[in-house]
Design an enzyme around this catalytic site. Structure first.
Site, PDB file in Angstrom:
ATOM      1  N   ASP A  16       0.856  -1.118  -0.134  1.00 37.58           N
ATOM      2  CA  ASP A  16       0.103  -0.098   0.073  1.00 37.58           C
ATOM      3  C   ASP A  16       0.928   1.194  -0.039  1.00 37.58           C
ATOM      4  OD1 ASP A  16      -2.289   1.481   0.145  1.00 37.58           O
ATOM      5  OD2 ASP A  16      -2.664   1.286   1.906  1.00 37.58           O
ATOM      6  N   ASN A  64     -10.233  -3.461  -6.536  1.00 38.96           N
ATOM      7  CA  ASN A  64      -9.495  -2.314  -7.317  1.00 38.96           C
ATOM      8  C   ASN A  64     -10.001  -2.082  -8.727  1.00 38.96           C
ATOM      9  OD1 ASN A  64      -6.207  -3.591  -6.017  1.00 38.96           O
ATOM     10  ND2 ASN A  64      -7.575  -1.635  -5.259  1.00 38.96           N
TER      11      ASN A  64
HETATM   12  C1  FPP Z   1      -1.670   0.133  -3.294  1.00 38.18           C
HETATM   13  O1  FPP Z   1      -1.153   1.337  -3.557  1.00 38.18           O
HETATM   14  C2  FPP Z   1      -1.115  -0.874  -4.423  1.00 38.18           C
HETATM   15  C3  FPP Z   1      -1.818  -1.288  -5.385  1.00 38.18           C
HETATM   16  C4  FPP Z   1      -3.409  -1.388  -5.580  1.00 38.18           C
HETATM   17  C5  FPP Z   1      -1.445  -2.091  -6.379  1.00 38.18           C
HETATM   18  C6  FPP Z   1       0.163  -2.842  -6.090  1.00 38.18           C
HETATM   19  C7  FPP Z   1       0.522  -3.096  -7.584  1.00 38.18           C
HETATM   20  C8  FPP Z   1       1.998  -3.315  -7.668  1.00 38.18           C
HETATM   21  C9  FPP Z   1       2.974  -2.905  -6.813  1.00 38.18           C
HETATM   22  C10 FPP Z   1       2.492  -3.386  -8.924  1.00 38.18           C
HETATM   23  C11 FPP Z   1       1.836  -4.244 -10.037  1.00 38.18           C
HETATM   24  C12 FPP Z   1       2.191  -5.731  -9.379  1.00 38.18           C
HETATM   25  C13 FPP Z   1       2.954  -6.546 -10.034  1.00 38.18           C
HETATM   26  C14 FPP Z   1       3.064  -8.075  -9.505  1.00 38.18           C
HETATM   27  C15 FPP Z   1       3.737  -6.476 -11.431  1.00 38.18           C
HETATM   28  P1  FPP Z   1      -2.176   2.528  -3.793  1.00 38.18           P
HETATM   29  O2  FPP Z   1      -2.272   2.755  -5.319  1.00 38.18           O
HETATM   30  O3  FPP Z   1      -3.549   2.109  -3.172  1.00 38.18           O
HETATM   31  O4  FPP Z   1      -1.608   3.793  -2.778  1.00 38.18           O
HETATM   32  P2  FPP Z   1      -2.300   4.881  -2.313  1.00 38.18           P
HETATM   33  O5  FPP Z   1      -3.068   4.280  -1.043  1.00 38.18           O
HETATM   34  O6  FPP Z   1      -1.289   5.895  -1.623  1.00 38.18           O
HETATM   35  O7  FPP Z   1      -2.969   5.533  -3.253  1.00 38.18           O
END
Ligand code: FPP
Length: 234
Positions: A16, A64
């Site tokens: 996150d 998501n």
């Molecule tokens: C949460 O941060 C992250 C995600 C929903 C996506 C996680 C994905 C990756 C690390 C990359 C893709 C994965 C692979 C396996 C290649 P957020 O976007 O919710 O952050 P925020 O809460 O700060 O907005």
């Protein structure tokens, strides 16, 4: 007294804070996800060095899909590139690769890349790298119940239900780590989390490095896992 270091068999990460990492740098959110992939690779390396048996990552949840379409497209493009470039390298390193979640809703080119990897890795015996894609804990439990209903079962025990989960036959996570200061499971591994230690780290996911990993292992080592039992005094 020096603390005895305990290495979890299975460590799971709720990644996150990619968006916030990007925002702080005035970059688009996908730049945060890109850096998030780099952090994921760092954690895989740390887990291998530490001798962890299984590592899981929550990459895309069933919730998501409500994100802007261009962010979703960028994420699945990244997953495909990750499969082509790095999962291929992981296969050569002997890792077992698994994906949990309903992959049928993912773009075809992403699914094809993931299937190619599964085929190549099928005889591997090393550390399990598990990536949750279009995954939800409630969805997984429902899916398992429906498998049992379709099989005509009316009465099931814990083991039978467990055997219908994506993680059938694999260890439950000993520790679930969430980055960026949020203290929730957000529908991640609800069934498997029953006795997991929960570790919440304030750092944003793209900042996860060797030092943060060492702190997590240290924190886990200091926890007293009793599984409902009383504390044993030796
Ligand atoms: C949460 O941060 C992250 C995600 C929903 C996506 C996680 C994905 C990756 C690390 C990359 C893709 C994965 C692979 C396996 C290649 P957020 O976007 O919710 O952050 P925020 O809460 O700060 O907005």
């Amino acid at each position: 007294m020096l603390n005895e270091i305990k290495i979890p068999r299975h460590i799971a990460f709720i990644m996150d804070g990619n968006g916030r990492w990007a925002k702080k740098r005035l970059l688009p959110r996908k730049a945060g996800h890109r850096e998030g992939v780099v952090a994921l690779r760092r954690m895989v390396d740390e887990c291998e060095k530490a001798g962890v048996e299984m590592v899981s990552f929550y990459a895309f949840s069933t919730e998501n899909w409500t994100r802007p379409q261009d962010e979703i497209d960028a994420l699945f493009k990244m997953v495909k590139e990750f499969a082509d470039k790095y999962l291929d390298e992981y296969v050569k390193r002997g890792f077992r690769i698994m994906f949990m979640g309903d992959l049928s809703k993912l773009p075809k080119e992403t699914v094809d890349a993931l299937k190619r990897i599964l085929e190549k890795a099928k005889d591997n015996k090393g550390m399990i790298v598990n990536i949750a894609l279009n995954y939800g804990g409630r969805d997984e439990i429902l899916h398992a119940v429906n498998i049992l209903l379709d099989a005509g079962l009316r009465n099931v025990d814990m083991q039978t239900l467990s055997d219908c989960m994506y993680t059938a036959g694999l260890p439950d996570p000993d520790v679930i780590v969430r980055s960026s200061g949020e203290k929730r499971l957000s529908n991640f591994m609800l069934w498997q989390a029953a006795y997991a230690e929960l570790v919440f780290v304030d750092d944003l996911w793209p900042d996860f490095d060797e030092k943060i990993f060492a702190n997590i292992i240290d924190e886990y080592s200091r926890r007293d896992r009793r599984y409902g039992n009383i504390r044993r005094i030796n």
